[in-house]
Design an enzyme around this catalytic site. Structure first.
Site, PDB file in Angstrom:
ATOM      1  N   CYS A   1       8.788 -66.536 -48.675  1.00 56.62           N
ATOM      2  CA  CYS A   1       9.634 -66.845 -50.467  1.00 56.62           C
ATOM      3  C   CYS A   1      11.150 -67.527 -50.040  1.00 56.62           C
ATOM      4  O   CYS A   1      11.898 -66.334 -49.916  1.00 56.62           O
ATOM      5  CB  CYS A   1       9.340 -65.586 -51.375  1.00 56.62           C
ATOM      6  SG  CYS A   1      10.146 -66.357 -52.916  1.00 56.62           S
TER       7      CYS A   1
ATOM      8  N   CYS B   1      13.754 -65.660 -52.924  1.00 53.28           N
ATOM      9  CA  CYS B   1      14.250 -64.498 -52.624  1.00 53.28           C
ATOM     10  C   CYS B   1      15.621 -65.201 -51.640  1.00 53.28           C
ATOM     11  O   CYS B   1      15.884 -65.804 -51.009  1.00 53.28           O
ATOM     12  CB  CYS B   1      13.607 -63.653 -51.363  1.00 53.28           C
ATOM     13  SG  CYS B   1      11.671 -62.928 -52.708  1.00 53.28           S
TER      14      CYS B   1
ATOM     15  N   HIS C   1      10.946 -67.764 -61.719  1.00 51.62           N
ATOM     16  CA  HIS C   1      11.743 -69.212 -61.656  1.00 51.62           C
ATOM     17  C   HIS C   1      11.444 -70.511 -62.948  1.00 51.62           C
ATOM     18  O   HIS C   1      10.436 -70.344 -62.970  1.00 51.62           O
ATOM     19  CB  HIS C   1      12.302 -69.456 -60.353  1.00 51.62           C
ATOM     20  CG  HIS C   1      10.854 -70.525 -59.386  1.00 51.62           C
ATOM     21  ND1 HIS C   1       9.898 -70.093 -59.639  1.00 51.62           N
ATOM     22  CD2 HIS C   1      10.724 -72.213 -59.980  1.00 51.62           C
ATOM     23  CE1 HIS C   1       8.611 -70.867 -59.187  1.00 51.62           C
ATOM     24  NE2 HIS C   1       9.501 -72.566 -59.028  1.00 51.62           N
TER      25      HIS C   1
HETATM   26 ZN   LIG Z   1      10.824 -64.275 -53.989  1.00 53.67          ZN
END
Ligand SMILES: [Zn+2]
Length: 352
Positions: A71, A74, A171
Site C-alpha cells: 500500500c 501506509c 483516504h
Molecule cells: Zn495502507
C-alpha cells in the site's frame, strides 16, 4: 495543530498535520528513485454542455488495487518505501502522483490520508482525529484558494470498491479546479435566481424548511443532517452548518467543535444500513462524501453558496447497486428507487 512540509523525490509537496507539536517528521526524506513529476493533464471545454472536462491519459498507469503489504499510503517502514516517508503519521496530505488536473491549464489534485492504520475507516476515527482532518481540509482550502490557477476547492472521499476506489487505505482527495465545476456552477445560478425572486438565500431557506421535517436524520447545536426533498441516490444525507458559511475557512470555533460527533455518527449510520449477517465481518457501505464549498471570489465579495457535505451510497439493498444507466448517464435524469422519507427513516434507525 502543527504542519510540517517536505518535498517528495519527484518534486511533489507533502504536508504532515499533527495534533500536538508533532514529532520531527520532516527529518525523513523520500528515498525512492522517482522520475520528476510529469504534469500533463489538460482541460477541454464541451461547448454543447458548457462544461469543463479534465483529460488525464497518464492516469491509465496509476496504482490499481495493490495488496495491503504494498500500500503506497501506509507509512514507510524499513525498506518498504511508500508515498509517506515518515515511519508514522496522524494526517498526511500530498499531491497526487497521477492527477486529473494540474497541467498547463492549472489546478491541482491532492490525496488526504486520514490515519496510518490501513484497515481503519473514517467512521472508526476518534473525534480528535476527525477534528484534525477538518483542520487539514481547512488549511488546504485556504492554501489552494490562494493559488492564482484555482477557482474551486472540492474535498471528497470515495469509499469502497463499488465506487471505484483503487486503494483500500482510508483516504480522501482534494480537487482544486481551475474552473467552477458543473454542479457548483448550476447551484450558484439557481441561488442567484432565487435571490432575485425572493430576496433570500436559497440554502438558508432549504435548511430552514427541512429542519422541522420528517427528513431530518440527526442534528446538534451547530449542524443538521437531512435527506434532501428530491434525493437522487438510494440513501443520501446532506450535512449543513446551521449558520451558513461559504467554506471550511469560514467555520467558527463552535461549529468546528460540533463537527466530529455528527459527521462520525452519520458515516456510522451509512455502515449500519445493511448489517452484516451474524459472524461475518462488519459491513462497510460504499459511499461518496462530497464537500461543496463556494468558489473563489473577489476580496470582500459575498457568495450565495453554502458549505455542506452531500453523502450518498450507490448500494440500494444488500448485494444490489444503483447503476447510472441510460437515463442518468445518457441524459443526467435521475430516478430514485426509494423515497427520501423512507431513506431518512432508515438512516435514523441505522445503528451507530
Ligand atoms: Zn495502507
Amino acid at each position: 495543530m502543527k504542519k510540517t512540509v517536505i518535498t517528495l523525490a519527484d518534486g511533489r509537496e507533502l504536508f504532515y498535520y499533527d495534533s500536538g507539536d508533532g514529532e520531527a517528521r520532516g527529518q525523513y526524506a523520500d528515498r525512492r528513485p522517482l522520475e520528476p513529476m510529469h504534469r500533463a493533464a489538460e482541460t477541454r471545454h464541451d461547448e454543447a454542455q458548457g462544461e469543463w472536462i479534465a483529460i488525464a491519459a497518464q492516469r491509465q498507469n496509476r496504482t490499481y488495487k495493490p495488496p495491503a503489504d504494498q500500500c503506497p499510503l501506509c507509512p514507510t517502514v524499513g525498506d518498504r518505501l511508500t508515498e509517506i516517508p515518515a515511519p508514522s503519521y496522524e494526517v498526511a496530505v500530498f499531491e497526487n502522483r497521477f492527477p486529473s488536473l494540474g497541467g498547463p491549464d492549472g489546478g491541482r489534485c491532492e490525496v488526504v490520508c486520514f490515519t496510518s492504520e490501513h484497515d481503519k475507516s473514517f467512521a472508526g476515527l476518534s473525534e480528535a482525529r476527525a477534528a484534525l482532518v477538518l483542520e487539514a481540509w481547512t488549511d488546504r482550502t485556504a492554501d489552494l484558494l490562494g493559488r492564482p490557477d484555482v477557482r474551486q476547492v472540492y474535498v471528497f472521499e470515495n469509499r469502497g470498491e463499488e465506487i471505484g476506489v483503487t486503494l483500500a487505505h482510508p483516504h480522501g482527495q482534494i480537487y482544486a479546479f481551475p474552473y467552477v465545476a458543473p454542479k457548483m456552477d448550476r447551484a450558484i445560478t439557481q441561488a442567484a435566481a432565487y435571490r432575485e425572486r425572493t430576496g433570500r438565500n436559497l440554502f438558508e431557506d432549504i435548511v430552514e424548511r427541512e429542519s422541522a421535517g420528517e427528513r431530518v436524520i440527526e442534528e446538534n447545536e451547530h449542524w443538521i443532517a437531512f435527506t434532501p426533498y428530491a434525493a437522487r441516490w438510494p440513501y443520501e444525507a446532506h450535512l449543513y452548518p446551521k449558520r451558513r458559511t461559504s467554506d471550511f475557512t469560514a467555520l467558527d470555533d463552535a461549529q468546528r467543535a460540533a463537527f466530529p460527533p455528527i459527521y462520525l455518527s452519520l458515516l456510522r449510520r451509512f455502515d449500519g444500513l445493511f448489517p452484516a449477517p451474524e459472524g461475518r465481518p462488519a459491513n462497510r457501505t460504499p459511499y461518496i462524501s462530497a464537500w461543496h464549498q463556494a468558489p473563489k471570489r473577489a476580496p470582500g465579495a459575498t457568495t450565495e453558496a453554502a458549505l455542506h457535505a452531500e453523502i450518498f451510497t450507490v448500494r440500494r439493498a444488500p448485494g444490489k447497486l444503483k447503476y447510472l444507466a441510460g437515463a442518468e448517464s445518457g441524459m443526467g435524469a435521475f430516478a430514485s428507487d426509494t423515497t427520501p422519507e423512507q431513506a431518512a427513516l432508515a438512516l435514523r434507525s441505522a445503528g451507530r
